[in-house]
Design a protein around this motif. Structure first.
Motif, PDB file in Angstrom:
ATOM      1  N   LEU A  11      31.764   0.774 -16.746  1.00 22.95           N
ATOM      2  CA  LEU A  11      32.553   1.175 -15.580  1.00 22.95           C
ATOM      3  C   LEU A  11      34.046   0.915 -15.818  1.00 22.95           C
ATOM      4  CD1 LEU A  11      30.224  -0.084 -12.722  1.00 22.95           C
ATOM      5  CD2 LEU A  11      30.856   2.292 -13.188  1.00 22.95           C
ATOM      6  N   ASP A  12      34.370  -0.181 -16.502  1.00 21.67           N
ATOM      7  CA  ASP A  12      35.775  -0.433 -16.864  1.00 21.67           C
ATOM      8  C   ASP A  12      36.341   0.766 -17.626  1.00 21.67           C
ATOM      9  OD1 ASP A  12      35.469  -2.988 -15.833  1.00 21.67           O
ATOM     10  OD2 ASP A  12      35.409  -3.978 -17.787  1.00 21.67           O
ATOM     11  N   ARG A  13      35.599   1.191 -18.625  1.00 26.86           N
ATOM     12  CA  ARG A  13      36.060   2.289 -19.485  1.00 26.86           C
ATOM     13  C   ARG A  13      36.168   3.584 -18.690  1.00 26.86           C
ATOM     14  NH1 ARG A  13      33.995   6.082 -23.300  1.00 26.86           N
ATOM     15  NH2 ARG A  13      35.367   6.255 -25.122  1.00 26.86           N
ATOM     16  N   ALA A  14      35.161   3.869 -17.853  1.00 22.62           N
ATOM     17  CA  ALA A  14      35.199   5.092 -17.054  1.00 22.62           C
ATOM     18  C   ALA A  14      36.370   5.078 -16.083  1.00 22.62           C
ATOM     19  CB  ALA A  14      33.881   5.248 -16.302  1.00 22.62           C
ATOM     20  N   PHE A  15      36.625   3.930 -15.483  1.00 23.10           N
ATOM     21  CA  PHE A  15      37.736   3.779 -14.537  1.00 23.10           C
ATOM     22  C   PHE A  15      39.065   4.050 -15.227  1.00 23.10           C
ATOM     23  CE2 PHE A  15      40.608   0.865 -12.047  1.00 23.10           C
ATOM     24  CZ  PHE A  15      40.498   1.512 -10.832  1.00 23.10           C
ATOM     25  N   PRO A  32      47.095 -11.936 -12.626  1.00 24.45           N
ATOM     26  CA  PRO A  32      45.697 -12.146 -13.035  1.00 24.45           C
ATOM     27  C   PRO A  32      45.315 -13.624 -12.952  1.00 24.45           C
ATOM     28  CG  PRO A  32      46.901 -10.819 -14.652  1.00 24.45           C
ATOM     29  CD  PRO A  32      47.916 -11.354 -13.699  1.00 24.45           C
ATOM     30  N   ILE A  33      44.207 -13.898 -12.283  1.00 21.67           N
ATOM     31  CA  ILE A  33      43.662 -15.255 -12.211  1.00 21.67           C
ATOM     32  C   ILE A  33      42.317 -15.221 -12.924  1.00 21.67           C
ATOM     33  CG2 ILE A  33      42.914 -17.133 -10.706  1.00 21.67           C
ATOM     34  CD1 ILE A  33      44.750 -16.035  -8.549  1.00 21.67           C
ATOM     35  N   VAL A  34      42.252 -15.841 -14.100  1.00 22.50           N
ATOM     36  CA  VAL A  34      41.025 -15.783 -14.896  1.00 22.50           C
ATOM     37  C   VAL A  34      40.164 -17.006 -14.627  1.00 22.50           C
ATOM     38  CG1 VAL A  34      42.019 -14.313 -16.684  1.00 22.50           C
ATOM     39  CG2 VAL A  34      42.145 -16.807 -16.929  1.00 22.50           C
ATOM     40  N   ARG A 228      39.489 -13.257  -8.604  1.00 23.31           N
ATOM     41  CA  ARG A 228      39.600 -13.814  -9.954  1.00 23.31           C
ATOM     42  C   ARG A 228      38.843 -12.930 -10.934  1.00 23.31           C
ATOM     43  NH1 ARG A 228      37.731 -19.927 -10.076  1.00 23.31           N
ATOM     44  NH2 ARG A 228      36.114 -19.127  -8.644  1.00 23.31           N
ATOM     45  N   LEU A 229      39.135 -13.106 -12.203  1.00 20.79           N
ATOM     46  CA  LEU A 229      38.537 -12.311 -13.268  1.00 20.79           C
ATOM     47  C   LEU A 229      37.650 -13.218 -14.120  1.00 20.79           C
ATOM     48  CD1 LEU A 229      41.895 -10.596 -14.205  1.00 20.79           C
ATOM     49  CD2 LEU A 229      39.974  -9.428 -13.110  1.00 20.79           C
ATOM     50  N   PRO A 230      36.326 -13.221 -13.894  1.00 17.29           N
ATOM     51  CA  PRO A 230      35.443 -14.084 -14.687  1.00 17.29           C
ATOM     52  C   PRO A 230      35.400 -13.647 -16.151  1.00 17.29           C
ATOM     53  CG  PRO A 230      34.369 -13.376 -12.646  1.00 17.29           C
ATOM     54  CD  PRO A 230      35.598 -12.529 -12.811  1.00 17.29           C
ATOM     55  N   LEU A 231      35.541 -14.616 -17.049  1.00 18.90           N
ATOM     56  CA  LEU A 231      35.447 -14.372 -18.483  1.00 18.90           C
ATOM     57  C   LEU A 231      34.234 -15.116 -19.017  1.00 18.90           C
ATOM     58  CD1 LEU A 231      39.219 -14.733 -19.475  1.00 18.90           C
ATOM     59  CD2 LEU A 231      37.960 -12.677 -18.776  1.00 18.90           C
ATOM     60  N   ARG A 232      33.573 -14.527 -20.013  1.00 21.99           N
ATOM     61  CA  ARG A 232      32.288 -15.061 -20.458  1.00 21.99           C
ATOM     62  C   ARG A 232      32.088 -14.836 -21.943  1.00 21.99           C
ATOM     63  NH1 ARG A 232      27.667 -12.561 -17.326  1.00 21.99           N
ATOM     64  NH2 ARG A 232      26.616 -12.457 -19.335  1.00 21.99           N
ATOM     65  N   ARG A 233      30.924 -15.238 -22.433  1.00 16.30           N
ATOM     66  CA  ARG A 233      30.634 -15.249 -23.869  1.00 16.30           C
ATOM     67  C   ARG A 233      30.817 -13.891 -24.520  1.00 16.30           C
ATOM     68  NH1 ARG A 233      24.611 -16.800 -24.943  1.00 16.30           N
ATOM     69  NH2 ARG A 233      24.327 -14.690 -24.105  1.00 16.30           N
ATOM     70  N   ASP A 234      30.436 -12.811 -23.841  1.00 15.34           N
ATOM     71  CA  ASP A 234      30.498 -11.507 -24.484  1.00 15.34           C
ATOM     72  C   ASP A 234      31.842 -10.810 -24.301  1.00 15.34           C
ATOM     73  OD1 ASP A 234      29.943 -11.274 -21.802  1.00 15.34           O
ATOM     74  OD2 ASP A 234      28.139 -10.047 -22.044  1.00 15.34           O
ATOM     75  N   HIS A 235      32.884 -11.558 -23.961  1.00 19.90           N
ATOM     76  CA  HIS A 235      34.237 -11.017 -23.883  1.00 19.90           C
ATOM     77  C   HIS A 235      35.057 -11.512 -25.066  1.00 19.90           C
ATOM     78  CE1 HIS A 235      33.776 -10.753 -19.221  1.00 19.90           C
ATOM     79  NE2 HIS A 235      33.348  -9.658 -19.826  1.00 19.90           N
ATOM     80  N   ARG A 241      41.753  -8.475 -22.677  1.00 18.77           N
ATOM     81  CA  ARG A 241      42.954  -7.672 -22.414  1.00 18.77           C
ATOM     82  C   ARG A 241      42.644  -6.532 -21.461  1.00 18.77           C
ATOM     83  NH1 ARG A 241      44.643  -7.558 -28.735  1.00 18.77           N
ATOM     84  NH2 ARG A 241      46.201  -9.237 -28.723  1.00 18.77           N
ATOM     85  N   SER A 242      41.520  -5.860 -21.680  1.00 20.54           N
ATOM     86  CA  SER A 242      41.120  -4.744 -20.820  1.00 20.54           C
ATOM     87  C   SER A 242      40.960  -5.207 -19.373  1.00 20.54           C
ATOM     88  CB  SER A 242      39.806  -4.153 -21.338  1.00 20.54           C
ATOM     89  OG  SER A 242      39.184  -3.343 -20.363  1.00 20.54           O
ATOM     90  N   ILE A 243      40.238  -6.298 -19.181  1.00 20.53           N
ATOM     91  CA  ILE A 243      39.974  -6.800 -17.831  1.00 20.53           C
ATOM     92  C   ILE A 243      41.258  -7.254 -17.160  1.00 20.53           C
ATOM     93  CG2 ILE A 243      38.833  -8.676 -16.574  1.00 20.53           C
ATOM     94  CD1 ILE A 243      36.570  -8.448 -18.713  1.00 20.53           C
ATOM     95  N   VAL A 244      42.068  -8.002 -17.890  1.00 21.77           N
ATOM     96  CA  VAL A 244      43.307  -8.548 -17.329  1.00 21.77           C
ATOM     97  C   VAL A 244      44.314  -7.450 -17.026  1.00 21.77           C
ATOM     98  CG1 VAL A 244      45.317  -9.976 -17.920  1.00 21.77           C
ATOM     99  CG2 VAL A 244      43.011 -10.857 -18.290  1.00 21.77           C
ATOM    100  N   ASN A 245      44.262  -6.360 -17.781  1.00 22.86           N
ATOM    101  CA  ASN A 245      45.229  -5.279 -17.599  1.00 22.86           C
ATOM    102  C   ASN A 245      44.778  -4.227 -16.588  1.00 22.86           C
ATOM    103  OD1 ASN A 245      47.230  -6.283 -19.303  1.00 22.86           O
ATOM    104  ND2 ASN A 245      46.244  -5.451 -21.125  1.00 22.86           N
TER     105      ASN A 245
END
Length: 266
Positions: A11-15, A32-34, A228-235, A241-245
């Motif tokens: 969905l990130d990519r499609a958006f 951005p609040i991670v 906030r922007l949750p970050l996890r193992r598969d990031h 960068r994609s999520i934060v931007n």
């Protein structure tokens, strides 16, 4: 293997590719609040490895002016946010924060916000070791912000409102006894909240509350539903960068739409 995060990434990519990202910008300040949880050599889904954490924090330090949640809120009120504000937060008070995250934060001069559930200190939570009382005091003494994450980390939307009030209010005194400072910021466990819970948090005396609704733009006027922007193992760093931007703003748009169509009862 397809996971929820795989779907979110699609969905990130499609958006982004659809052009909707250019047209949808929530109201507020880009800040951005991670959100991190554990930093571990044997990471679970919500952890990151020490090497990846160092890589990501180094990028954040090069790219943004990093603040704590309360500092960002205070500077927004006085119209003194720096040009590129961002915030690093941690949930659950895991012991790996002291071992792996704190040295990296200090090497970059970063004051993060750590949301602690004092009823879990010295115990284990969802398979991970939780820091001790002395660790919380050390975090505070070394310039990190301590926020509250309830007493015992329940989903506040499924417990009684009486218990929710206790879980929200009691950590203020418990954490003040440890650090000498009453916490100003609160984080909803699992990101689960509703308007009544937000009112309870405000009544308890907190200045802000953070969620896990993802957006890089923060409406500080809505200070008890801060995204906030949750970050996890598969990031990896490219995903971060994609999520934060802004590629995950669709999630905030979806939440806002759901709130508008949610039926009300009388």
């Amino acid at each position: 293997m397809f996971t929820r995060e795989t779907g979110r990434r699609a969905l990130d990519r499609a958006f982004r590719l659809s052009g909707l990202k250019r047209y949808y910008r929530p109201s507020g300040a880009r800040c951005p609040i991670v959100l991190y949880h554990g930093v571990s050599d044997d990471p679970g889904p919500w952890d990151v490895t020490p090497d990846e954490f160092r890589r990501q924090i180094s990028w954040f330090d090069r790219t943004f002016d990093l603040l704590s949640v309360s500092e960002a809120t205070a500077r927004w009120r006085t119209d003194e946010l720096p040009p590129r504000p961002a915030v690093v937060t941690f949930d659950d008070g895991l012991a790996s924060t002291i071992e792996h995250a704190l040295p990296v934060l200090e090497s970059h001069g970063i004051a993060a916000t750590h949301y602690i559930a004092p009823g879990l200190l010295g115990d284990r939570f969802e398979g991970s070791e939780v820091m001790a009382r002395g660790d919380v005091a050390e975090l505070h003494d070394r310039g990190q912000e301590i926020g509250a994450h309830t007493m015992t980390h329940p989903d506040l939307t499924v417990v009684s409102r009486e218990r929710a009030r206790e879980e929200i209010a009691d950590p203020r005194e418990a954490l003040a006894e440890i650090t000498g400072e009453t916490p100003r910021s609160f984080a909803y466990p699992y990101g689960a909240f509703d308007p009544e819970l937000a009112t309870i948090v405000e009544t308890a005396g907190y200045e802000t509350a953070t969620t896990v609704v993802a957006s890089d733009v923060v409406d500080f006027e809505a200070r008890f539903s801060i995204p906030r922007l949750p970050l996890r193992r598969d990031h990896d760093l490219n995903a971060v960068r994609s999520i934060v931007n802004g590629d995950r703003r669709w999630q905030q748009a979806s939440a806002a739409f759901a709130a508008r169509i949610r039926p009300t009862t009388t």
